[in-house]
Design a protein around this motif. Structure first.
Motif, PDB file in Angstrom:
ATOM      1  N   MET A   1      28.561  32.215  33.389  1.00 25.06           N
ATOM      2  CA  MET A   1      29.251  31.657  34.750  1.00 25.06           C
ATOM      3  C   MET A   1      29.577  32.450  35.645  1.00 25.06           C
ATOM      4  O   MET A   1      30.394  33.621  35.243  1.00 25.06           O
ATOM      5  N   THR A   2      29.137  32.463  36.789  1.00 25.05           N
ATOM      6  CA  THR A   2      29.576  33.336  37.928  1.00 25.05           C
ATOM      7  C   THR A   2      30.764  32.839  38.805  1.00 25.05           C
ATOM      8  O   THR A   2      31.171  31.733  38.877  1.00 25.05           O
ATOM      9  N   THR A   3      31.542  33.833  39.046  1.00 21.57           N
ATOM     10  CA  THR A   3      32.978  33.562  39.907  1.00 21.57           C
ATOM     11  C   THR A   3      32.560  33.961  41.374  1.00 21.57           C
ATOM     12  O   THR A   3      32.112  34.929  41.800  1.00 21.57           O
ATOM     13  N   ASP A   4      32.746  32.841  42.107  1.00 20.94           N
ATOM     14  CA  ASP A   4      32.668  33.025  43.827  1.00 20.94           C
ATOM     15  C   ASP A   4      33.866  33.940  44.133  1.00 20.94           C
ATOM     16  O   ASP A   4      35.261  33.660  44.193  1.00 20.94           O
ATOM     17  N   LEU A   5      33.809  35.358  44.278  1.00 17.48           N
ATOM     18  CA  LEU A   5      34.893  36.191  44.655  1.00 17.48           C
ATOM     19  C   LEU A   5      35.434  35.791  45.976  1.00 17.48           C
ATOM     20  O   LEU A   5      36.581  36.530  46.287  1.00 17.48           O
ATOM     21  N   HIS A   6      34.737  35.061  46.760  1.00 21.62           N
ATOM     22  CA  HIS A   6      35.502  34.711  48.127  1.00 21.62           C
ATOM     23  C   HIS A   6      35.944  33.418  48.189  1.00 21.62           C
ATOM     24  O   HIS A   6      36.553  32.711  49.339  1.00 21.62           O
ATOM     25  N   ALA A   7      36.035  32.585  46.869  1.00 24.00           N
ATOM     26  CA  ALA A   7      36.710  31.205  46.915  1.00 24.00           C
ATOM     27  C   ALA A   7      38.227  31.421  47.226  1.00 24.00           C
ATOM     28  O   ALA A   7      38.752  32.560  46.859  1.00 24.00           O
ATOM     29  N   PRO A   8      39.010  30.484  47.749  1.00 26.80           N
ATOM     30  CA  PRO A   8      40.134  30.710  48.312  1.00 26.80           C
ATOM     31  C   PRO A   8      41.065  30.973  46.720  1.00 26.80           C
ATOM     32  O   PRO A   8      40.900  30.292  45.946  1.00 26.80           O
ATOM     33  N   HIS A   9      41.802  32.164  46.898  1.00 27.83           N
ATOM     34  CA  HIS A   9      42.850  32.304  45.631  1.00 27.83           C
ATOM     35  C   HIS A   9      42.007  32.816  44.693  1.00 27.83           C
ATOM     36  O   HIS A   9      42.783  33.099  43.729  1.00 27.83           O
ATOM     37  N   ALA A  10      40.867  33.126  44.877  1.00 29.16           N
ATOM     38  CA  ALA A  10      40.120  33.902  43.683  1.00 29.16           C
ATOM     39  C   ALA A  10      40.821  35.197  43.011  1.00 29.16           C
ATOM     40  O   ALA A  10      40.840  35.330  41.715  1.00 29.16           O
ATOM     41  N   TRP A  11      41.272  35.881  44.240  1.00 33.61           N
ATOM     42  CA  TRP A  11      41.725  37.236  43.937  1.00 33.61           C
ATOM     43  C   TRP A  11      42.983  37.305  42.903  1.00 33.61           C
ATOM     44  O   TRP A  11      43.425  38.147  42.085  1.00 33.61           O
ATOM     45  N   VAL A  12      43.830  36.077  43.025  1.00 38.62           N
ATOM     46  CA  VAL A  12      45.189  36.130  42.377  1.00 38.62           C
ATOM     47  C   VAL A  12      45.031  35.594  41.135  1.00 38.62           C
ATOM     48  O   VAL A  12      45.825  35.740  40.178  1.00 38.62           O
ATOM     49  N   ARG A  13      44.056  35.099  40.464  1.00 40.25           N
ATOM     50  CA  ARG A  13      43.727  34.482  39.245  1.00 40.25           C
ATOM     51  C   ARG A  13      44.150  35.357  38.048  1.00 40.25           C
ATOM     52  O   ARG A  13      44.877  35.354  37.084  1.00 40.25           O
ATOM     53  N   GLU A  14      43.523  36.712  38.401  1.00 42.42           N
ATOM     54  CA  GLU A  14      43.651  37.743  37.284  1.00 42.42           C
ATOM     55  C   GLU A  14      44.533  38.951  37.773  1.00 42.42           C
ATOM     56  O   GLU A  14      44.687  39.960  37.229  1.00 42.42           O
ATOM     57  N   PHE A  15      45.206  38.785  38.678  1.00 40.17           N
ATOM     58  CA  PHE A  15      46.100  39.707  39.424  1.00 40.17           C
ATOM     59  C   PHE A  15      47.095  40.143  38.149  1.00 40.17           C
ATOM     60  O   PHE A  15      47.660  39.114  37.646  1.00 40.17           O
ATOM     61  N   ARG A  16      47.357  41.223  37.980  1.00 44.37           N
ATOM     62  CA  ARG A  16      48.307  41.712  36.698  1.00 44.37           C
ATOM     63  C   ARG A  16      49.548  41.087  37.038  1.00 44.37           C
ATOM     64  O   ARG A  16      50.490  40.897  35.822  1.00 44.37           O
ATOM     65  N   GLY A  17      50.371  40.857  38.223  1.00 48.43           N
ATOM     66  CA  GLY A  17      51.609  40.154  38.187  1.00 48.43           C
ATOM     67  C   GLY A  17      51.628  38.810  38.191  1.00 48.43           C
ATOM     68  O   GLY A  17      50.708  38.256  38.463  1.00 48.43           O
ATOM     69  N   ALA A  18      52.779  38.291  37.819  1.00 49.98           N
ATOM     70  CA  ALA A  18      53.040  36.670  37.638  1.00 49.98           C
ATOM     71  C   ALA A  18      53.312  36.215  38.964  1.00 49.98           C
ATOM     72  O   ALA A  18      54.190  36.414  39.492  1.00 49.98           O
ATOM     73  N   VAL A  19      52.234  35.092  39.324  1.00 49.23           N
ATOM     74  CA  VAL A  19      52.450  34.604  40.613  1.00 49.23           C
ATOM     75  C   VAL A  19      52.760  32.809  40.469  1.00 49.23           C
ATOM     76  O   VAL A  19      51.941  32.344  39.879  1.00 49.23           O
ATOM     77  N   THR A  20      53.560  32.632  40.977  1.00 49.75           N
ATOM     78  CA  THR A  20      54.014  31.099  40.789  1.00 49.75           C
ATOM     79  C   THR A  20      54.418  30.572  42.119  1.00 49.75           C
ATOM     80  O   THR A  20      55.317  31.042  42.983  1.00 49.75           O
ATOM     81  N   VAL A  21      53.867  29.347  42.580  1.00 52.25           N
ATOM     82  CA  VAL A  21      53.906  28.664  43.867  1.00 52.25           C
ATOM     83  C   VAL A  21      54.594  27.466  43.749  1.00 52.25           C
ATOM     84  O   VAL A  21      54.311  26.405  42.770  1.00 52.25           O
ATOM     85  N   CYS A  22      55.688  27.273  44.298  1.00 52.93           N
ATOM     86  CA  CYS A  22      56.527  26.008  44.498  1.00 52.93           C
ATOM     87  C   CYS A  22      56.589  25.190  45.798  1.00 52.93           C
ATOM     88  O   CYS A  22      56.366  25.744  46.705  1.00 52.93           O
ATOM     89  N   ASP A  23      56.616  24.013  45.681  1.00 53.38           N
ATOM     90  CA  ASP A  23      56.901  23.257  46.895  1.00 53.38           C
ATOM     91  C   ASP A  23      58.277  23.059  47.378  1.00 53.38           C
ATOM     92  O   ASP A  23      59.118  23.894  46.822  1.00 53.38           O
ATOM     93  N   PRO A  24      58.645  22.518  48.579  1.00 51.76           N
ATOM     94  CA  PRO A  24      60.128  22.783  48.896  1.00 51.76           C
ATOM     95  C   PRO A  24      61.289  22.499  47.978  1.00 51.76           C
ATOM     96  O   PRO A  24      62.371  22.925  47.798  1.00 51.76           O
TER      97      PRO A  24
END
Length: 119
Positions: A1-24
């Protein structure tokens, strides 16, 4: 399977820091793989769609509620199980309108260089 490196948010998937996004309201919208792993004992990926407020005991619950009301940057360090981490909580916006907040947690060394840049 190929990963589209330019897909939105692709960079953050394997970013070493924990990223959590919440609504208001604190509903968890997204978590990267590090956030899922970091929160595995609490449900990991199953936390998406739940309220982040339900994951915090006092006194951090009160602090998080205050942060959500203020909608201002909140940055601090914490040590847990011998690991020091930087916690960076910030509001995020879409077309200039408040859309919620995100948290980035990264491990940092206990002693680290600090540089003052001029210019």
């Amino acid at each position: 399977m190929t990963t589209d490196l330019h897909a939105p948010h692709a960079w953050v998937r394997e970013f070493r820091g924990a990223v959590t996004v919440c609504d208001p309201d604190g509903i968890i919208l997204e978590m990267n793989e590090a956030a899922v792993a970091s929160n595995a004992a609490e449900g990991g990926r199953k936390l998406i769609g739940t309220n982040v407020l339900d994951c915090h005991p006092e006194p951090s619950l009160t602090k998080l509620r205050e942060f959500m009301v203020r909608r201002e940057l909140n940055v601090y360090t914490v040590e847990k199980r011998g690991v020091k981490k930087l916690v960076y909580q910030t509001p995020w916006h879409v077309d200039g309108r408040y859309a919620g907040f995100l948290e980035v947690v990264v491990e940092i060394p206990f002693a680290m260089p600090h540089f003052v840049r001029t210019g």
